[in-house]
Design an enzyme around this catalytic site. Structure first.
Site, PDB file in Angstrom:
ATOM      1  N   ASP A 104       0.859  -1.182   0.000  1.00 38.66           N
ATOM      2  CA  ASP A 104       0.000   0.000   0.000  1.00 38.66           C
ATOM      3  C   ASP A 104       0.895   1.230   0.000  1.00 38.66           C
ATOM      4  O   ASP A 104       2.027   1.198   0.493  1.00 38.66           O
ATOM      5  CB  ASP A 104      -0.937   0.028   1.207  1.00 38.66           C
ATOM      6  CG  ASP A 104      -2.140   0.940   0.977  1.00 38.66           C
ATOM      7  OD1 ASP A 104      -2.455   1.211  -0.197  1.00 38.66           O
ATOM      8  OD2 ASP A 104      -2.757   1.398   1.945  1.00 38.66           O
ATOM      9  N   GLY A 105       0.376   2.297  -0.567  1.00 41.13           N
ATOM     10  CA  GLY A 105       1.122   3.545  -0.618  1.00 41.13           C
ATOM     11  C   GLY A 105       0.208   4.710  -0.328  1.00 41.13           C
ATOM     12  O   GLY A 105      -1.015   4.612  -0.475  1.00 41.13           O
ATOM     13  N   GLU A 123       2.003   3.434  -5.334  1.00 42.56           N
ATOM     14  CA  GLU A 123       1.566   2.037  -5.297  1.00 42.56           C
ATOM     15  C   GLU A 123       2.415   1.192  -6.240  1.00 42.56           C
ATOM     16  O   GLU A 123       2.773   0.047  -5.930  1.00 42.56           O
ATOM     17  CB  GLU A 123       0.091   1.942  -5.695  1.00 42.56           C
ATOM     18  CG  GLU A 123      -0.881   2.621  -4.755  1.00 42.56           C
ATOM     19  CD  GLU A 123      -1.398   1.688  -3.669  1.00 42.56           C
ATOM     20  OE1 GLU A 123      -0.812   0.601  -3.498  1.00 42.56           O
ATOM     21  OE2 GLU A 123      -2.369   2.066  -2.997  1.00 42.56           O
ATOM     22  N   ASP A 129      -4.557  -2.895  -3.444  1.00 45.50           N
ATOM     23  CA  ASP A 129      -5.842  -2.221  -3.653  1.00 45.50           C
ATOM     24  C   ASP A 129      -5.767  -1.278  -4.851  1.00 45.50           C
ATOM     25  O   ASP A 129      -6.629  -0.426  -5.046  1.00 45.50           O
ATOM     26  CB  ASP A 129      -6.303  -1.476  -2.395  1.00 45.50           C
ATOM     27  CG  ASP A 129      -5.319  -0.385  -1.944  1.00 45.50           C
ATOM     28  OD1 ASP A 129      -4.412  -0.039  -2.726  1.00 45.50           O
ATOM     29  OD2 ASP A 129      -5.460   0.111  -0.809  1.00 45.50           O
ATOM     30  N   HIS A 140      -9.190   0.070   2.741  1.00 45.33           N
ATOM     31  CA  HIS A 140      -9.941   0.462   3.947  1.00 45.33           C
ATOM     32  C   HIS A 140     -11.157  -0.439   4.167  1.00 45.33           C
ATOM     33  O   HIS A 140     -12.240   0.024   4.524  1.00 45.33           O
ATOM     34  CB  HIS A 140     -10.376   1.921   3.853  1.00 45.33           C
ATOM     35  CG  HIS A 140      -9.257   2.857   3.480  1.00 45.33           C
ATOM     36  ND1 HIS A 140      -8.221   3.152   4.337  1.00 45.33           N
ATOM     37  CD2 HIS A 140      -8.999   3.526   2.329  1.00 45.33           C
ATOM     38  CE1 HIS A 140      -7.374   3.984   3.736  1.00 45.33           C
ATOM     39  NE2 HIS A 140      -7.821   4.211   2.512  1.00 45.33           N
ATOM     40  N   ASP A 170      -1.247   0.193   5.096  1.00 47.20           N
ATOM     41  CA  ASP A 170      -1.724   1.575   5.079  1.00 47.20           C
ATOM     42  C   ASP A 170      -1.229   2.333   6.307  1.00 47.20           C
ATOM     43  O   ASP A 170      -0.763   3.477   6.205  1.00 47.20           O
ATOM     44  CB  ASP A 170      -3.246   1.591   5.017  1.00 47.20           C
ATOM     45  CG  ASP A 170      -3.816   3.001   5.035  1.00 47.20           C
ATOM     46  OD1 ASP A 170      -3.522   3.775   4.100  1.00 47.20           O
ATOM     47  OD2 ASP A 170      -4.544   3.351   5.984  1.00 47.20           O
TER      48      ASP A 170
END
Length: 265
Positions: free
Chosen positions: A124-125, A163, A185, A239, A249
């Protein structure tokens, strides 16, 4: 999966409707397309026209993705179709998309379930606009279910680009592993390497609009790093209380909030 390569050229402009010539192994066909109302009309009834109709969704996607201002007489583009592609499966985010670059070939397809004994990369970024800083986090789970965590701060601006860097770093961290599942994601990462990159490369790293692909250096690096590997792409909604994704995250946000010194590019 068999691929067919085609060239197209806009040969005539008729009051916001464009005549397009398509040429490939199946022959030559012409269509009329109106980008404003998305109306597509096949002119001939030949082998090429029939093939385009059989793969109309893929063909329309290329035309629909072009901005209206990039339709003009003389515009040329090279593109590729996956023969009888299961478009619905590729668009189903619950499915796992596989990129298999082993045995001197490149293949991509969709599976219901992935490999059991496989290294997993969770990424995640984040980019914090108020602080003007970004970072990413990578969690590696090996086949014995041992975890390792890597975080890195970056001066890159934009979540999608970050990402991409996270996925690249994950591959680099286990560069000697040839079977990997990337859990992300980011549709940008998932679709970029399994669907979009073929046409980018055919057009000298340009999009259907004739513009340079953003983040070319990173996409080239990602492409080379995955040579000889079997990669599964598993998309998860951000999320959504997915444990490892949520943890990535948190780590990424904590890293992005640190001092502005020692950025990584």
């Amino acid at each position: 999966m068999k691929m067919f390569i085609f060239s197209m050229e806009i040969v005539e402009d008729i009051k916001e409707k464009y005549k397009i010539k398509i040429e490939g192994k199946q022959g030559v066909a012409h269509v009329f397309f109106s980008p404003k109302i998305k109306e597509l009309e096949f002119i001939e009834n030949n082998e090429m026209s029939r093939y385009l109709k059989e793969n109309e969704y893929q063909f329309r996607k290329i035309l629909h993705n072009k901005r209206q201002d990039t339709f003009y007489k003389g515009f040329k583009l090279t593109f590729a179709f996956r023969d009888k592609k299961d478009v619905a499966a590729f668009n189903d985010r619950s499915k796992i998309v596989v990129l298999d670059k082993r045995y001197n070939r490149i293949d991509s397809y969709v599976v219901e379930k992935g490999e059991k004994n496989i290294y997993k990369i969770f990424t995640d970024g984040t980019f914090l606009e108020k602080k003007n800083t970004g970072a990413y986090a990578v969690i590696i789970e090996d086949i014995n279910h041992n975890y390792s965590v890597h975080t890195e701060k970056t001066a890159i601006k934009g979540s999608s680009q970050i990402e991409l860097c996270a996925a690249i770093k994950g591959i680099e961290l286990i560069k000697d592993v040839d079977k990997i599942c990337i859990i992300t994601d980011s549709q940008y990462v998932r679709k970029g390497l399994t669907e979009w990159i073929m046409c980018w490369k055919l057009n000298g790293w340009k999009t259907a609009n004739g513009e340079k692909v953003k983040n070319i250096e990173n996409w080239i690096k990602f492409d080379k790093l995955t040579d000889g590997k079997y990669i599964e792409f598993h998309w998860v909604k951000g999320h959504s209380n997915h444990f490892e994704n949520t943890l990535c995250d948190i780590y990424a946000r904590e890293s992005a909030s640190l001092s502005l010194e020692n950025f990584k590019y």
